[in-house]
Design an enzyme around this catalytic site. Sequence first.
Site, PDB file in Angstrom:
ATOM      1  N   ALA A  40      72.205  27.415  48.069  1.00 26.11           N
ATOM      2  CA  ALA A  40      72.451  28.225  46.871  1.00 26.11           C
ATOM      3  C   ALA A  40      72.968  29.605  47.252  1.00 26.11           C
ATOM      4  O   ALA A  40      72.553  30.175  48.252  1.00 26.11           O
ATOM      5  CB  ALA A  40      71.154  28.352  46.079  1.00 26.11           C
ATOM      6  N   SER A  92      64.458  17.995  42.303  1.00 23.82           N
ATOM      7  CA  SER A  92      63.238  18.152  43.090  1.00 23.82           C
ATOM      8  C   SER A  92      62.804  16.816  43.667  1.00 23.82           C
ATOM      9  O   SER A  92      62.954  15.774  43.041  1.00 23.82           O
ATOM     10  CB  SER A  92      62.101  18.701  42.233  1.00 23.82           C
ATOM     11  OG  SER A  92      60.931  18.763  43.036  1.00 23.82           O
ATOM     12  N   GLY A  93      62.229  16.889  44.856  1.00 25.21           N
ATOM     13  CA  GLY A  93      61.679  15.674  45.450  1.00 25.21           C
ATOM     14  C   GLY A  93      61.826  15.593  46.949  1.00 25.21           C
ATOM     15  O   GLY A  93      61.306  14.660  47.566  1.00 25.21           O
ATOM     16  N   GLY A  94      62.544  16.556  47.522  1.00 20.03           N
ATOM     17  CA  GLY A  94      62.685  16.547  48.978  1.00 20.03           C
ATOM     18  C   GLY A  94      63.390  15.297  49.469  1.00 20.03           C
ATOM     19  O   GLY A  94      64.128  14.635  48.723  1.00 20.03           O
ATOM     20  N   LYS A 164      63.880  24.552  36.919  1.00 14.53           N
ATOM     21  CA  LYS A 164      63.622  24.183  38.324  1.00 14.53           C
ATOM     22  C   LYS A 164      62.958  25.355  39.055  1.00 14.53           C
ATOM     23  O   LYS A 164      62.058  25.163  39.883  1.00 14.53           O
ATOM     24  CB  LYS A 164      64.926  23.768  39.023  1.00 14.53           C
ATOM     25  CG  LYS A 164      64.762  23.541  40.539  1.00 14.53           C
ATOM     26  CD  LYS A 164      63.816  22.390  40.817  1.00 14.53           C
ATOM     27  CE  LYS A 164      63.355  22.107  42.205  1.00 14.53           C
ATOM     28  NZ  LYS A 164      63.655  22.771  43.377  1.00 14.53           N
ATOM     29  N   HIS A 167      59.407  25.344  38.148  1.00 14.69           N
ATOM     30  CA  HIS A 167      58.786  24.247  38.914  1.00 14.69           C
ATOM     31  C   HIS A 167      58.402  24.761  40.305  1.00 14.69           C
ATOM     32  O   HIS A 167      57.296  24.524  40.797  1.00 14.69           O
ATOM     33  CB  HIS A 167      59.767  23.067  39.009  1.00 14.69           C
ATOM     34  CG  HIS A 167      59.425  22.048  40.048  1.00 14.69           C
ATOM     35  ND1 HIS A 167      59.617  22.271  41.410  1.00 14.69           N
ATOM     36  CD2 HIS A 167      58.893  20.811  39.953  1.00 14.69           C
ATOM     37  CE1 HIS A 167      59.208  21.212  42.077  1.00 14.69           C
ATOM     38  NE2 HIS A 167      58.771  20.309  41.235  1.00 14.69           N
ATOM     39  N   ASN A 168      59.309  25.487  40.927  1.00 17.49           N
ATOM     40  CA  ASN A 168      59.038  25.979  42.281  1.00 17.49           C
ATOM     41  C   ASN A 168      57.963  27.063  42.299  1.00 17.49           C
ATOM     42  O   ASN A 168      57.139  27.096  43.214  1.00 17.49           O
ATOM     43  CB  ASN A 168      60.328  26.505  42.922  1.00 17.49           C
ATOM     44  CG  ASN A 168      61.193  25.376  43.461  1.00 17.49           C
ATOM     45  OD1 ASN A 168      61.142  24.264  42.952  1.00 17.49           O
ATOM     46  ND2 ASN A 168      61.971  25.644  44.483  1.00 17.49           N
ATOM     47  N   GLU A 171      54.948  25.247  42.129  1.00 18.41           N
ATOM     48  CA  GLU A 171      54.765  24.595  43.445  1.00 18.41           C
ATOM     49  C   GLU A 171      54.137  25.588  44.450  1.00 18.41           C
ATOM     50  O   GLU A 171      53.200  25.236  45.176  1.00 18.41           O
ATOM     51  CB  GLU A 171      56.147  24.131  43.935  1.00 18.41           C
ATOM     52  CG  GLU A 171      56.215  23.604  45.355  1.00 18.41           C
ATOM     53  CD  GLU A 171      57.677  23.309  45.768  1.00 18.41           C
ATOM     54  OE1 GLU A 171      58.359  22.541  45.080  1.00 18.41           O
ATOM     55  OE2 GLU A 171      58.138  23.879  46.783  1.00 18.41           O
ATOM     56  N   ARG A 269      52.162  34.422  50.958  1.00 18.81           N
ATOM     57  CA  ARG A 269      53.124  34.068  52.013  1.00 18.81           C
ATOM     58  C   ARG A 269      53.610  35.333  52.727  1.00 18.81           C
ATOM     59  O   ARG A 269      53.785  35.344  53.942  1.00 18.81           O
ATOM     60  CB  ARG A 269      54.328  33.328  51.411  1.00 18.81           C
ATOM     61  CG  ARG A 269      53.988  31.943  50.903  1.00 18.81           C
ATOM     62  CD  ARG A 269      55.257  31.142  50.650  1.00 18.81           C
ATOM     63  NE  ARG A 269      54.968  29.896  49.951  1.00 18.81           N
ATOM     64  CZ  ARG A 269      55.815  28.888  49.827  1.00 18.81           C
ATOM     65  NH1 ARG A 269      57.020  28.969  50.349  1.00 18.81           N
ATOM     66  NH2 ARG A 269      55.489  27.798  49.181  1.00 18.81           N
ATOM     67  N   ARG A 427      47.812  57.842  29.452  1.00 17.90           N
ATOM     68  CA  ARG A 427      49.259  58.031  29.361  1.00 17.90           C
ATOM     69  C   ARG A 427      49.586  59.136  28.358  1.00 17.90           C
ATOM     70  O   ARG A 427      50.479  59.946  28.554  1.00 17.90           O
ATOM     71  CB  ARG A 427      49.951  56.729  28.951  1.00 17.90           C
ATOM     72  CG  ARG A 427      49.866  55.635  30.010  1.00 17.90           C
ATOM     73  CD  ARG A 427      50.504  54.343  29.530  1.00 17.90           C
ATOM     74  NE  ARG A 427      51.934  54.442  29.404  1.00 17.90           N
ATOM     75  CZ  ARG A 427      52.614  54.261  28.278  1.00 17.90           C
ATOM     76  NH1 ARG A 427      51.984  53.928  27.174  1.00 17.90           N
ATOM     77  NH2 ARG A 427      53.922  54.384  28.266  1.00 17.90           N
ATOM     78  N   HIS A 433      52.751  60.031  25.998  1.00 20.80           N
ATOM     79  CA  HIS A 433      53.409  58.722  25.802  1.00 20.80           C
ATOM     80  C   HIS A 433      52.990  58.044  24.499  1.00 20.80           C
ATOM     81  O   HIS A 433      53.483  56.976  24.199  1.00 20.80           O
ATOM     82  CB  HIS A 433      53.119  57.818  27.007  1.00 20.80           C
ATOM     83  CG  HIS A 433      53.738  58.333  28.274  1.00 20.80           C
ATOM     84  ND1 HIS A 433      55.096  58.442  28.426  1.00 20.80           N
ATOM     85  CD2 HIS A 433      53.186  58.792  29.434  1.00 20.80           C
ATOM     86  CE1 HIS A 433      55.360  58.930  29.641  1.00 20.80           C
ATOM     87  NE2 HIS A 433      54.216  59.163  30.260  1.00 20.80           N
TER      88      HIS A 433
HETATM   89  C1  6PG Z   1      61.660  20.598  45.591  1.00 17.60           C
HETATM   90  C2  6PG Z   1      61.375  21.856  46.386  1.00 17.60           C
HETATM   91  C3  6PG Z   1      62.538  22.358  47.120  1.00 17.60           C
HETATM   92  C4  6PG Z   1      62.306  23.657  47.886  1.00 17.60           C
HETATM   93  C5  6PG Z   1      61.295  23.555  48.962  1.00 17.60           C
HETATM   94  C6  6PG Z   1      61.249  24.767  49.869  1.00 17.60           C
HETATM   95  O1  6PG Z   1      61.373  20.641  44.421  1.00 17.60           O
HETATM   96  O2  6PG Z   1      62.135  19.609  46.139  1.00 17.60           O
HETATM   97  O3  6PG Z   1      60.960  22.861  45.505  1.00 17.60           O
HETATM   98  O4  6PG Z   1      63.551  22.585  46.154  1.00 17.60           O
HETATM   99  O5  6PG Z   1      63.488  24.021  48.449  1.00 17.60           O
HETATM  100  O6  6PG Z   1      60.045  23.343  48.417  1.00 17.60           O
HETATM  101  O7  6PG Z   1      61.016  25.947  49.191  1.00 17.60           O
HETATM  102  P1  6PG Z   1      60.479  27.229  49.982  1.00 17.60           P
HETATM  103  O8  6PG Z   1      61.250  27.295  51.283  1.00 17.60           O
HETATM  104  O9  6PG Z   1      60.777  28.419  49.123  1.00 17.60           O
HETATM  105  O10 6PG Z   1      59.037  26.988  50.221  1.00 17.60           O
END
Ligand code: 6PG
Length: 460
Positions: A40, A92-94, A164, A167-168, A171, A269, A427, A433
Amino acid sequence: MREFVKAHPDTPGGLVGFPTIGEFVASLKLPRKIIILVQAGPATDAVVEQLTPHLDEGDIIIDGGNAKWTDTIRRERDLKNSGLRFVGSGVSGGEVGARFGPSLMPGGDPEAWEHLQPIWQAIAAKVDPDTGRPLEGAKPGKPVRGGFPCSAYIGPNGAGHYVKMIHNGIEYGDMQMICEAYLLMKNLLGMEASAIGMVFQDWNRGRLDSFLIEITADILQQADPITGQAFVDIVLDTAGQKGTGKWTSVNALDMGVPAPTIAEAVFARCLSAIKEERVAASGMLKGPQAKFDGDADSFIQALNDALYCSKICSYAQGFQLMREAQKEYDWDLNFGEIAQIWRGGCIIRARFLQKITEACSWDPDLANLLLDPYFLQEIESAQVNWRKVVSAAFAHGIPVPTFASALSYFDGYREARLPANLLQAQRDFFGAHSYERVDQPRGKFYHLDWPDPDRPQCQV
Ligand code: 6PG
């Protein structure tokens, strides 16, 4: 290219390569449907730029990368001006999803979706429409027939990539929560990785049943092929990230939507990444020394509750974000359908999502997932344990940023009167304010002529 095609003669459907983009484009039927899956960002723009001179009006480019939704909005607008159609589809799904069926979240030109729909719904993972359980049995090149496809049109322009991204973000939250449960079993209960793996295996048979819990059980029982030690013990504790969790959190701040649990997962992280600093600090900053003296089995049950409740809060935050974004971008998102297409194929696939599908279908205008009768009841019966876990973690100095932030989110959301009254007064004191009054209608602002703090003698 030629070597690659030659090396994979058994690819289902056959693999065809072209030496130039022009020849590739010329080989396709009109309207062309070209799927690009590149990193991306600038690479996507570069590929789109290479393609466009060869395309004809009405051709469709589909970007399946993890694009930022605002880039997708720009690309869709620019290509529309050149008579082309652009679909930004979350995928999504790797690796497993790529071979056996992913979850697909397409957004863009609705007419382009009509051309794409048969392909997207055929390749997507499938779930049982009634139970939401993923249908197994797909093979590379042979998707499962029947069932509900984990792909539905999300909305115009960047809607698919936005969903998406959420979703992440979710995740990131799920993964960090699992890590916190692991850390508590390891550091507080003193359990070995394989024993912790067995706990996750057991949890995967209940309401936490999900892809991430399942792979965690496997990972924790994996031995390192070099040393024979538990694999997880030889992995360096610094997490990487590619940006989708950060975008989710930045977007939450931009829209003023509270999504602290997802943001804490991103910060966890970041904290993990400053390994050298942490190692130095670990020799200097002391915490509590007390050993855990409770019952390990009941603590493990409490952990299950803590994970489940935190997960509900994290999903509630993700859905709140989508709710706000649809107002901002004039989308009409179907939350039940989004939860349904996350039931199979994707990284956050989980039994739990069926409950969200049901909650959103019963009440599409549900203000917050926490208010759905099922989730309300679940948290009511599990929250004592959730609080026990967070208290024990704090008392023993074990970091649980997502468990704790989810609990504070829950407590904040159910509080009719927060201390923001004092904050507004502060404030108004230092910056005029202004504030609203409890005894006057909302939207009317007042200012108090505060006594000068530097001149106490002037105070009345
Ligand atoms: C998916 C994942 C994928 C994402 C990895 C790594 O749905 O298959 O979300 O799109 O790229 O999980 O993400 P990070 O490197 O940010 O952990």
